[in-house]
Design a protein around this motif. Structure first.
Motif, PDB file in Angstrom:
ATOM      1  N   LEU A 223      60.577  62.304  72.806  1.00  0.00           N
ATOM      2  CA  LEU A 223      61.814  61.806  72.195  1.00  0.00           C
ATOM      3  C   LEU A 223      61.902  60.290  72.340  1.00  0.00           C
ATOM      4  O   LEU A 223      62.204  59.573  71.377  1.00  0.00           O
ATOM      5  CB  LEU A 223      63.021  62.476  72.849  1.00  0.00           C
ATOM      6  N   ILE A 224      61.631  59.787  73.525  1.00  0.00           N
ATOM      7  CA  ILE A 224      61.693  58.344  73.782  1.00  0.00           C
ATOM      8  C   ILE A 224      60.664  57.605  72.928  1.00  0.00           C
ATOM      9  O   ILE A 224      60.966  56.589  72.287  1.00  0.00           O
ATOM     10  CB  ILE A 224      61.479  58.055  75.275  1.00  0.00           C
ATOM     11  N   LYS A 225      59.437  58.110  72.888  1.00  0.00           N
ATOM     12  CA  LYS A 225      58.379  57.462  72.108  1.00  0.00           C
ATOM     13  C   LYS A 225      58.735  57.425  70.622  1.00  0.00           C
ATOM     14  O   LYS A 225      58.514  56.418  69.941  1.00  0.00           O
ATOM     15  CB  LYS A 225      57.056  58.190  72.308  1.00  0.00           C
ATOM     16  N   LEU A 226      59.285  58.524  70.114  1.00  0.00           N
ATOM     17  CA  LEU A 226      59.659  58.584  68.703  1.00  0.00           C
ATOM     18  C   LEU A 226      60.749  57.565  68.389  1.00  0.00           C
ATOM     19  O   LEU A 226      60.659  56.824  67.401  1.00  0.00           O
ATOM     20  CB  LEU A 226      60.129  59.995  68.346  1.00  0.00           C
ATOM     21  N   ILE A 227      61.766  57.483  69.236  1.00  0.00           N
ATOM     22  CA  ILE A 227      62.873  56.557  68.983  1.00  0.00           C
ATOM     23  C   ILE A 227      62.401  55.104  69.047  1.00  0.00           C
ATOM     24  O   ILE A 227      62.777  54.274  68.204  1.00  0.00           O
ATOM     25  CB  ILE A 227      64.024  56.803  69.979  1.00  0.00           C
ATOM     26  N   ARG A 283      70.797  55.281  76.010  1.00  0.00           N
ATOM     27  CA  ARG A 283      70.698  54.075  75.178  1.00  0.00           C
ATOM     28  C   ARG A 283      70.290  52.862  76.015  1.00  0.00           C
ATOM     29  O   ARG A 283      69.490  52.027  75.570  1.00  0.00           O
ATOM     30  CB  ARG A 283      72.037  53.821  74.463  1.00  0.00           C
ATOM     31  N   ALA A 284      70.842  52.765  77.215  1.00  0.00           N
ATOM     32  CA  ALA A 284      70.470  51.657  78.104  1.00  0.00           C
ATOM     33  C   ALA A 284      68.987  51.733  78.461  1.00  0.00           C
ATOM     34  O   ALA A 284      68.292  50.702  78.504  1.00  0.00           O
ATOM     35  CB  ALA A 284      71.329  51.685  79.364  1.00  0.00           C
ATOM     36  N   LEU A 285      68.490  52.932  78.714  1.00  0.00           N
ATOM     37  CA  LEU A 285      67.070  53.119  79.026  1.00  0.00           C
ATOM     38  C   LEU A 285      66.199  52.693  77.844  1.00  0.00           C
ATOM     39  O   LEU A 285      65.184  51.995  78.021  1.00  0.00           O
ATOM     40  CB  LEU A 285      66.807  54.589  79.364  1.00  0.00           C
ATOM     41  N   LEU A 286      66.582  53.100  76.646  1.00  0.00           N
ATOM     42  CA  LEU A 286      65.809  52.756  75.456  1.00  0.00           C
ATOM     43  C   LEU A 286      65.768  51.245  75.239  1.00  0.00           C
ATOM     44  O   LEU A 286      64.705  50.676  74.911  1.00  0.00           O
ATOM     45  CB  LEU A 286      66.411  53.431  74.227  1.00  0.00           C
ATOM     46  N   LYS A 287      66.895  50.583  75.429  1.00  0.00           N
ATOM     47  CA  LYS A 287      66.942  49.127  75.250  1.00  0.00           C
ATOM     48  C   LYS A 287      66.042  48.428  76.265  1.00  0.00           C
ATOM     49  O   LYS A 287      65.346  47.455  75.931  1.00  0.00           O
ATOM     50  CB  LYS A 287      68.381  48.621  75.381  1.00  0.00           C
ATOM     51  N   ASP A 288      66.060  48.917  77.493  1.00  0.00           N
ATOM     52  CA  ASP A 288      65.217  48.322  78.535  1.00  0.00           C
ATOM     53  C   ASP A 288      63.741  48.501  78.189  1.00  0.00           C
ATOM     54  O   ASP A 288      62.945  47.560  78.276  1.00  0.00           O
ATOM     55  CB  ASP A 288      65.531  48.957  79.881  1.00  0.00           C
ATOM     56  N   LYS A 289      63.364  49.703  77.762  1.00  0.00           N
ATOM     57  CA  LYS A 289      61.964  49.951  77.405  1.00  0.00           C
ATOM     58  C   LYS A 289      61.549  49.139  76.180  1.00  0.00           C
ATOM     59  O   LYS A 289      60.439  48.601  76.114  1.00  0.00           O
ATOM     60  CB  LYS A 289      61.756  51.454  77.147  1.00  0.00           C
ATOM     61  N   TYR A 290      62.446  49.027  75.207  1.00  0.00           N
ATOM     62  CA  TYR A 290      62.127  48.272  73.994  1.00  0.00           C
ATOM     63  C   TYR A 290      61.928  46.802  74.301  1.00  0.00           C
ATOM     64  O   TYR A 290      61.041  46.150  73.721  1.00  0.00           O
ATOM     65  CB  TYR A 290      63.229  48.459  72.958  1.00  0.00           C
ATOM     66  N   SER A 291      62.723  46.268  75.224  1.00  0.00           N
ATOM     67  CA  SER A 291      62.611  44.843  75.574  1.00  0.00           C
ATOM     68  C   SER A 291      61.282  44.514  76.238  1.00  0.00           C
ATOM     69  O   SER A 291      60.864  43.360  76.270  1.00  0.00           O
ATOM     70  CB  SER A 291      63.758  44.439  76.502  1.00  0.00           C
ATOM     71  N   LYS A 292      60.593  45.536  76.749  1.00  0.00           N
ATOM     72  CA  LYS A 292      59.335  45.319  77.440  1.00  0.00           C
ATOM     73  C   LYS A 292      58.102  45.621  76.593  1.00  0.00           C
ATOM     74  O   LYS A 292      56.975  45.501  77.064  1.00  0.00           O
ATOM     75  CB  LYS A 292      59.303  46.181  78.708  1.00  0.00           C
ATOM     76  N   LEU A 293      58.341  46.023  75.344  1.00  0.00           N
ATOM     77  CA  LEU A 293      57.209  46.335  74.461  1.00  0.00           C
ATOM     78  C   LEU A 293      56.499  45.060  74.009  1.00  0.00           C
ATOM     79  O   LEU A 293      57.117  44.007  73.881  1.00  0.00           O
ATOM     80  CB  LEU A 293      57.711  47.108  73.236  1.00  0.00           C
TER      81      LEU A 293
END
Length: 293
Positions: A223-227, A283-293
């Motif tokens: 789910l996280i990878k897809l988003i 949502r906070a987790l997703l934003k944190d992961k996205y900022s590190k991509l």
């Protein structure tokens, strides 16, 4: 582009001539205007460079998730997204036994095509099934609402259905699961192992109190990878703040704003406690992961 290159060549000639004179020890007359001419040429070059815009990236967002299983059937869609891409997603559960991996994910995707629904399907092993292009929307959220979006949330958000029993009950014998009525009217039970049960004692954030079968670790990872891919694929349209639960758009924080029947209750409770965290935390987790991509 050619104008800019010609100007740079002219400017280079003036500077080269000045350097040549200085290296030879030749004096030059300040009143000749030579240095002023160099400044003029440099300023012209800078102006051209500032106004030069590189060609826009014409790469279009992909319409099919590269990691998805694409079956030989298509789910029914109802139209194009306004910007040819979803603004966000709605997280669901299928309300079905959490078994079967890829085969079960394809089964429920096929079922959706027959029922007129449109969504990604995630199997218990993390398999992602996609049977519609990402520029087209279809039904998956029903009666719902979200601020600045309105009631037709399916027209803006893509659905992601996760194969899971979701909200379950505790039977008199202490076991957990769901009851369903067959076509013949017979009641059948599906049991959930207690190690897969999450208990929510009080309503909190988007989650209604009760018992839930948890998503598998593979499902949450998928789910996280897809988003994150959906965001990377079209960052100007897809908004991580619009990664929502069905229990948000069809519960007190969404539908309850326009329908008094749902001010303190839920029309839908997915993902609820099946997800290992609340939707604001997710949502906070997703934003944190996205900022590190």
């Amino acid at each position: 582009m050619s104008q800019l290159l010609n100007q740079l060549y002219t400017t280079r000639w003036y500077i080269s001539k000045l350097i040549d004179d200085l290296e030879k020890g030749n004096a030059f007359d300040k009143k000749s205007g030579f240095t002023a001419e160099i400044k003029k040429e440099l300023n012209t070059a800078v102006t051209l460079m500032e106004g030069f815009a590189p060609a826009k990236d014409t790469k279009k967002p992909l319409l099919w998730y590269p990691n998805a299983v694409i079956p030989n059937f298509r789910q029914k869609t109802k139209g194009k997204y306004k910007k040819n891409y979803p603004k966000g997603i709605i997280v669901h559960w299928i309300w079905a036994p959490q078994v079967g991996g890829k085969e079960n994910a394809e089964f429920w995707s096929k079922w959706a095509s027959e029922q007129g629904y449109t969504f990604f399907t995630l199997g218990n092993d993390g398999t992602v099934v996609q049977s519609f292009p990402l520029d087209e929307w279809g039904s998956h959220a029903g009666e719902s609402y979200w601020p600045n979006i309105g009631s037709s949330v399916s027209e803006h958000f893509v659905g992601i259905e996760i194969v899971c029993e979701g909200k379950i009950q505790k039977f008199a014998d202490g076991k957990f699961g769901n009851e369903r009525k067959t076509d013949t009217g017979k009641i059948t039970r599906t049991y959930v192992d207690q190690s897969q049960v999450r208990t929510i004692n009080n309503n909190t954030d988007n989650i209604a109190k009760g018992y839930y079968q948890m998503y598998t670790p593979q499902q949450e990872e998928a789910l996280i990878k897809l988003i994150l891919w959906l965001k990377q694929n079209n960052p100007d349209v897809f908004n991580l703040d619009l990664v929502l639960g069905h229990d948000e758009v069809a519960g007190p924080s969404g539908l309850g704003l326009v329908n008094s029947n749902y001010k303190n209750t839920w029309r839908k409770t997915d993902p609820g406690g099946s997800l290992s965290m609340s939707m604001p935390q997710f949502r906070a987790l997703l934003k944190d992961k996205y900022s590190k991509l």
